[in-house]
Scaffold this active site. Structure first.
Site, PDB file in Angstrom:
ATOM      1  N   LYS A 252      66.271  60.258 -42.571  1.00 54.96           N
ATOM      2  CA  LYS A 252      65.578  59.642 -41.442  1.00 54.96           C
ATOM      3  C   LYS A 252      64.393  60.511 -41.068  1.00 54.96           C
ATOM      4  CE  LYS A 252      66.446  56.099 -38.629  1.00 54.96           C
ATOM      5  NZ  LYS A 252      67.073  54.830 -38.959  1.00 54.96           N
TER       6      LYS A 252
ATOM      7  N   GLY B 227      70.857  41.220 -26.019  1.00 53.56           N
ATOM      8  CA  GLY B 227      69.573  41.568 -26.624  1.00 53.56           C
ATOM      9  C   GLY B 227      69.080  40.475 -27.544  1.00 53.56           C
ATOM     10  N   LEU B 228      67.876  39.966 -27.240  1.00 57.29           N
ATOM     11  CA  LEU B 228      67.305  38.865 -28.037  1.00 57.29           C
ATOM     12  C   LEU B 228      66.006  39.324 -28.697  1.00 57.29           C
ATOM     13  CD1 LEU B 228      67.917  35.906 -25.564  1.00 57.29           C
ATOM     14  CD2 LEU B 228      69.243  36.490 -27.601  1.00 57.29           C
ATOM     15  N   GLY B 229      66.046  40.515 -29.278  1.00 61.00           N
ATOM     16  CA  GLY B 229      64.875  41.022 -29.990  1.00 61.00           C
ATOM     17  C   GLY B 229      64.838  40.468 -31.396  1.00 61.00           C
ATOM     18  N   HIS B 230      64.298  41.253 -32.318  1.00 62.52           N
ATOM     19  CA  HIS B 230      64.121  40.785 -33.694  1.00 62.52           C
ATOM     20  C   HIS B 230      65.432  40.302 -34.302  1.00 62.52           C
ATOM     21  CE1 HIS B 230      60.494  43.252 -33.151  1.00 62.52           C
ATOM     22  NE2 HIS B 230      59.962  42.360 -33.961  1.00 62.52           N
ATOM     23  N   VAL B 231      66.499  41.079 -34.124  1.00 69.24           N
ATOM     24  CA  VAL B 231      67.773  40.706 -34.748  1.00 69.24           C
ATOM     25  C   VAL B 231      68.531  39.702 -33.875  1.00 69.24           C
ATOM     26  CG1 VAL B 231      69.962  41.525 -35.685  1.00 69.24           C
ATOM     27  CG2 VAL B 231      67.944  42.989 -35.834  1.00 69.24           C
ATOM     28  N   GLY B 232      68.624  40.001 -32.584  1.00 68.96           N
ATOM     29  CA  GLY B 232      69.463  39.194 -31.684  1.00 68.96           C
ATOM     30  C   GLY B 232      69.047  37.730 -31.657  1.00 68.96           C
TER      31      GLY B 232
HETATM   32  P1  NAD Z   1      64.288  44.936 -30.685  1.00 66.11           P
HETATM   33  O1  NAD Z   1      63.645  46.067 -29.955  1.00 66.11           O
HETATM   34  O2  NAD Z   1      63.425  43.914 -31.335  1.00 66.11           O
HETATM   35  O3  NAD Z   1      65.273  44.130 -29.693  1.00 66.11           O
HETATM   36  C1  NAD Z   1      66.079  44.718 -28.733  1.00 66.11           C
HETATM   37  C2  NAD Z   1      66.114  43.763 -27.545  1.00 66.11           C
HETATM   38  O4  NAD Z   1      67.098  44.209 -26.624  1.00 66.11           O
HETATM   39  C3  NAD Z   1      64.787  43.685 -26.788  1.00 66.11           C
HETATM   40  O5  NAD Z   1      64.380  42.331 -26.697  1.00 66.11           O
HETATM   41  C4  NAD Z   1      65.117  44.283 -25.438  1.00 66.11           C
HETATM   42  O6  NAD Z   1      64.361  43.705 -24.366  1.00 66.11           O
HETATM   43  C5  NAD Z   1      66.596  43.974 -25.312  1.00 66.11           C
HETATM   44  N1  NAD Z   1      67.313  44.808 -24.357  1.00 66.11           N
HETATM   45  C6  NAD Z   1      67.038  46.076 -23.955  1.00 66.11           C
HETATM   46  N2  NAD Z   1      67.940  46.478 -23.053  1.00 66.11           N
HETATM   47  C7  NAD Z   1      68.822  45.465 -22.886  1.00 66.11           C
HETATM   48  C8  NAD Z   1      69.981  45.287 -22.075  1.00 66.11           C
HETATM   49  N3  NAD Z   1      70.429  46.223 -21.258  1.00 66.11           N
HETATM   50  N4  NAD Z   1      70.637  44.109 -22.160  1.00 66.11           N
HETATM   51  C9  NAD Z   1      70.203  43.121 -22.986  1.00 66.11           C
HETATM   52  N5  NAD Z   1      69.105  43.240 -23.768  1.00 66.11           N
HETATM   53  C10 NAD Z   1      68.426  44.401 -23.710  1.00 66.11           C
HETATM   54  O7  NAD Z   1      65.297  45.608 -31.729  1.00 66.11           O
HETATM   55  P2  NAD Z   1      65.944  44.932 -33.007  1.00 66.11           P
HETATM   56  O8  NAD Z   1      65.121  45.243 -34.202  1.00 66.11           O
HETATM   57  O9  NAD Z   1      66.300  43.515 -32.691  1.00 66.11           O
HETATM   58  O10 NAD Z   1      67.273  45.812 -33.151  1.00 66.11           O
HETATM   59  C11 NAD Z   1      68.350  45.634 -32.240  1.00 66.11           C
HETATM   60  C12 NAD Z   1      69.396  46.722 -32.483  1.00 66.11           C
HETATM   61  O11 NAD Z   1      69.851  46.636 -33.838  1.00 66.11           O
HETATM   62  C13 NAD Z   1      68.872  48.151 -32.321  1.00 66.11           C
HETATM   63  O12 NAD Z   1      69.926  48.950 -31.846  1.00 66.11           O
HETATM   64  C14 NAD Z   1      68.532  48.565 -33.755  1.00 66.11           C
HETATM   65  O13 NAD Z   1      68.603  49.970 -33.915  1.00 66.11           O
HETATM   66  C15 NAD Z   1      69.643  47.865 -34.519  1.00 66.11           C
HETATM   67  N6  NAD Z   1      69.310  47.569 -35.909  1.00 66.11           N
HETATM   68  C16 NAD Z   1      68.232  46.820 -36.217  1.00 66.11           C
HETATM   69  C17 NAD Z   1      67.940  46.539 -37.553  1.00 66.11           C
HETATM   70  C18 NAD Z   1      66.756  45.677 -37.929  1.00 66.11           C
HETATM   71  O14 NAD Z   1      66.697  45.218 -39.081  1.00 66.11           O
HETATM   72  N7  NAD Z   1      65.835  45.419 -37.019  1.00 66.11           N
HETATM   73  C19 NAD Z   1      68.758  47.034 -38.572  1.00 66.11           C
HETATM   74  C20 NAD Z   1      69.887  47.794 -38.232  1.00 66.11           C
HETATM   75  C21 NAD Z   1      70.154  48.054 -36.887  1.00 66.11           C
END
Ligand code: NAD
Length: 356
Positions: free
Chosen positions: A78, A178-183
């Site tokens: 990392k 969490g409704l980001g990229h993955v959610g």
């Molecule tokens: P992201 O930053 O796009 O999404 C995270 C979302 O969570 C954001 O929309 C944020 O507003 C929301 N959030 C923050 N605090 C919150 C709370 N208290 N309650 C509800 N929602 C909240 O991140 P991502 O890429 O979607 O990744 C999500 C998680 O998965 C992270 O922990 C990341 O490390 C892990 N992850 C991601 C990947 C990937 O391919 N992107 C791969 C492995 C692990």
């Protein structure tokens, strides 16, 4: 610019320091027994240098476990870059980072992570070959890995739900934090599978979109932890499974994308004691690194799909071991990962030299 330091828990720890570009941080290589150490590059503000070093070391170890459990020919590493507290040129900084990666000659392969993007990795690629997560070209693997992460989580959830409830997702309610990229993508897949959804997200626009697109019920960010759901899917922050959340959670299965969900390993024990099945995070969220690996190793998109769609089978190996040995699932996963690392062929190397 690359100084290799001694660090007992790592094969190699490289200090990054370039005053011209503002680059400051670490590349940590935890294990290269299974192949080149692969893991993303974090770009975040850290209170002090030691916090950045510790984060790099902890995350690199996590990548070793994740990669070996996904059956990838990759070790764990990392990079952590400290967000400069003065104005900086982003392109210059990521070019300098790429040079540092290049000096390691392929021992470490980088990609995007929290705080970095596909665009940043395209810049890194100007100074090193050892980078993935670039803009996709000609239908080959690349780009944002989140869609694959979401698919892996959904596949794992299907298998775990059969084991825990004897039911399909169409008969169950999932609380997604969490409704980001993955959610958000996970919600799409769950909705298509017929699951009922409860969601929580501080960004009101995203929550509203999920409510419309997936008929999701919106909860607030605190109440999602003990929402009346069968499954809890943490897709936001690490450390969300604390003693307190474990004691009050109503869901009977936890399966989500967030890294480092357990605030401590003991919470895994508490979840098991309460009859809550915890799907270990690094086993179920490896879809993104599979895509990154495919890009670096020249695999096809079909190879990625085939591997990601077996996430559920790999999870079941862990869950069956936990059941057989009567141990919490997080301990079963760690035990299988350590065993796989021991079995991995090539000899590890320890570097104490300093490279200017
Ligand atoms: P992201 O930053 O796009 O999404 C995270 C979302 O969570 C954001 O929309 C944020 O507003 C929301 N959030 C923050 N605090 C919150 C709370 N208290 N309650 C509800 N929602 C909240 O991140 P991502 O890429 O979607 O990744 C999500 C998680 O998965 C992270 O922990 C990341 O490390 C892990 N992850 C991601 C990947 C990937 O391919 N992107 C791969 C492995 C692990």
């Amino acid at each position: 610019m690359n100084n290799t330091l001694y660090s007992p828990e790592l094969e190699r720890l490289v200090r990054l320091e370039d005053s011209k570009s503002g680059l400051s941080g670490y590349i940590a290589i935890h294990s290269s027994v299974a192949g080149p150490a692969a893991g993303g590059c974090r770009f975040l503000s850290y209170a002090c240098d030691e916090d950045a070093r510790r984060d790099a070391a902890r995350l690199a170890e996590g990548m070793s476990y994740k990669n070996v459990m996904a059956g990838l020919p990759l070790g764990g590493g990392k990079a952590v870059i400290r967000l400069p507290d003065r104005p900086f040129d982003r392109e210059q900084l990521f070019r300098a980072f790429g040079q540092a990666v290049e000096r390691l000659g392929g021992a470490y392969v980088t990609a995007e992570d929290v705080g970095t993007s596909v665009e940043d990795m395209d810049v890194v690629a100007k100074t090193t070959r050892h980078v993935a997560g670039l803009s996709p070209r000609n239908g080959k693997p690349g780009g944002d890995p989140s869609l694959w992460t979401a698919l892996g989580v959904k596949t794992a959830m299907e298998s775990a739900a059969q084991l825990r409830f004897g039911k399909n997702l169409s008969e169950l309610t999932v609380a997604v934090q969490g409704l980001g990229h993955v959610g958000f993508e996970l919600c799409r897949l769950l909705y298509e599978a017929g699951a009922k959804l409860i969601v929580a997200e501080p960004r009101a626009d995203l929550a509203a979109r999920a409510a419309v697109a997936f008929d999701a019920q919106i909860a607030n960010c605190r109440s999602i932890l003990d929402a009346k759901a069968d499954i809890f899917a943490p897709c936001a922050l690490g450390g969300v499974l604390t003693r307190d959340t474990a004691l009050h959670m109503r869901a009977r299965l936890v399966c989500g994308a967030a890294n480092n969900q357990l605030a401590s390993p003991e919470v895994g024990t508490l979840l098991a004691e309460r009859g809550i099945l915890y799907a270990p995070d690094y086993v179920v969220n490896a879809g993104g690194i599979v895509n990154v690996a495919a890009e670096y190793l020249g695999w096809s998109t079909q190879d990625v799909r085939d591997k990601v769609e077996t996430t559920g089978e790999r999870l079941l190996d862990v869950l069956h071991l936990a059941e057989k040995a009567a141990i919490p699932t997080n301990r079963a996963a760690d035990s299988l990962a350590r065993e796989a690392l021991l079995t991995a062929r090539s000899a590890p190397h320890t570097e104490l030299a300093v490279t200017a």
